[in-house]
Write a protein that holds these residues in place. Structure first.
Motif, PDB file in Angstrom:
ATOM      1  N   ALA A 218      15.582   7.953  60.912  1.00 55.11           N
ATOM      2  CA  ALA A 218      15.376   8.779  59.724  1.00 55.11           C
ATOM      3  C   ALA A 218      15.009   7.885  58.548  1.00 55.11           C
ATOM      4  O   ALA A 218      15.484   6.751  58.435  1.00 55.11           O
ATOM      5  N   LYS A 244      12.349  10.920  61.454  1.00 54.83           N
ATOM      6  CA  LYS A 244      12.527  12.101  60.605  1.00 54.83           C
ATOM      7  C   LYS A 244      12.482  11.650  59.151  1.00 54.83           C
ATOM      8  O   LYS A 244      13.250  10.778  58.736  1.00 54.83           O
ATOM      9  N   ASP A 264       9.224  15.777  56.997  1.00 55.73           N
ATOM     10  CA  ASP A 264       9.779  16.851  57.815  1.00 55.73           C
ATOM     11  C   ASP A 264      10.507  17.881  56.957  1.00 55.73           C
ATOM     12  O   ASP A 264      10.483  19.070  57.271  1.00 55.73           O
ATOM     13  N   SER A 265      11.149  17.426  55.912  1.00 55.13           N
ATOM     14  CA  SER A 265      11.839  18.333  54.993  1.00 55.13           C
ATOM     15  C   SER A 265      11.847  17.723  53.610  1.00 55.13           C
ATOM     16  O   SER A 265      11.773  16.496  53.451  1.00 55.13           O
ATOM     17  N   GLY A 330      13.691  23.373  66.889  1.00 58.96           N
ATOM     18  CA  GLY A 330      13.430  22.640  65.656  1.00 58.96           C
ATOM     19  C   GLY A 330      13.266  23.511  64.427  1.00 58.96           C
ATOM     20  O   GLY A 330      12.939  22.998  63.358  1.00 58.96           O
TER      21      GLY A 330
END
Length: 359
Positions: A218, A244, A264-265, A330
């Motif tokens: 991440a 991520k 991803d976010s 996901g």
């Protein structure tokens, strides 16, 4: 096309840091080490000096038949100790030499400790610097060969520091967190918390490679501006396609840029803080509960776990845990959605757990 041109520009600014020798990276990469007090360091040096003196004395005594003093007498143990003392201290012997045992004993007990103290003050700092750099280079080389599935935080301001604290509170080892920043003060705070630090700009792909971002599970982008966040995200996604990436963004209008860059976010820091401020006017207890849920090491916390075989086929609303949502393929699905009325194998539950009970 624009994205490709931006990548080529970033490559031109790379300094090929990853290709430099390990000893040249000791000022850029810092691996936390156990602190040693100055008094302990000095005592350790004195012990080493005494051990060397004893070894030299023993050698001279075992081979005493090969030594003679200016008086032509055989060497005693005291003579051997004196010879070792003047030899190791680089004083030598010549026109002025102690002849009586009392004078030689004085030289051993008084002059030599003063001379050793002088040598420690004179060359101790240089020797310590060289050995510290060697140890640091060894730790960097060993860390780079072993680090995998760690977390990289780009930017150690308020957001990055809070993110690191949340990870540590959620039982992530500090050694598994790497901070990338250009501010020496911020890096010093990170090192004091036991985190690995890399000094440099997160938009530089070589700096991210020094942080082993290509092996990270991440990457948290916590820069102070949205444009920097976009560049860091773009660079990180290029070298770490499987990691991520979570990026903080101030303005909603820039959220889609981060998504296009490979995030991803995203977390809207300004608007989220604004909503909490608005809620605090009418319902301050709601804000307290939100703070509690966001603090993993005390009270309640939001966590995620995999559905157990016994829970497959059941409804998430009938579980003992307070389920907030279901992650399927996901994608997060709200708990009241008909799509997740029946749990499937491989689903993950987003639920509220008690940190005190877990501890």
């Amino acid at each position: 096309m624009a994205r490709g041109r931006l990548r080529s520009r970033l490559r031109r600014f790379d300094q090929s840091l990853a290709n430099q020798p390990v000893y040249a990276l000791t000022e850029t990469v810092q691996i936390p080490a156990d602190p040693i007090s100055p008094t302990r360091r000095i005592v350790r040096r004195i012990v080493y000096a005494l051990l060397a003196l004893c070894a030299a004395t023993l050698i001279a005594y075992l081979e005493r038949d090969g030594y003679r003093d200016v008086q032509g007498d055989d060497l005693s143990l005291l003579d051997c100790l004196y010879y070792a003392t003047v030899s190791l201290s680089t004083t030598g012997y010549g026109d002025i030499t102690p002849l009586t045992p009392a004078a030689r004993l004085t030289n051993i007990l008084v002059i030599t400790p003063l001379r050793v103290a002088f040598l420690i003050v004179l060359i101790g700092t240089t020797v310590e610097t060289l050995t510290t750099q060697s140890r640091q280079a060894y730790r960097i080389q060993r860390w780079r060969s072993r680090v995998r599935n760690h977390i990289v935080i780009v930017g150690y301001g308020t957001k990055g520091k809070t993110a690191a604290a949340a990870l540590v509170g959620d039982e992530v080892a500090p050694a598994d967190i790497v901070v990338v920043d250009e501010d020496p003060v911020a890096l010093e705070r990170a090192r004091a918390s036991g985190l690995v630090t890399v000094r440099g700009n997160g938009t530089n792909s070589e700096v991210l490679r020094l942080a082993s971002a290509q092996h990270a599970r991440a990457i948290i982008v916590a820069t102070n501006s949205d444009d920097s966040a976009v560049l860091v995200t773009l660079t990180a996604r290029e070298i770490a396609p499987n990691a991520k990436i979570i990026a903080a963004v101030r303005e909603t209008d820039n959220q889609h840029l981060l998504k296009q860059s490979g995030a991803d976010s995203t977390v809207l820091t300004a608007e989220t803080a604004g909503r909490l401020l608005g809620l605090a006017v009418q319902t301050p207890t709601v804000v307290e509960m939100m703070e509690d849920l966001l603090t993993p090491d005390a009270g309640f916390a939001i966590a995620e776990r995999e559905v157990s075989p016994k829970e497959v086929g059941g409804s998430p609303r009938h579980l003992p845990d307070i389920v907030l949502g279901v992650v399927r393929n996901g994608r997060l699905v709200r708990v009241d959605d008909e799509e997740v009325d029946a749990l499937e194998a491989g689903d993950r539950l987003l639920y509220v757990r008690s940190a005190d009970v877990d501890r």
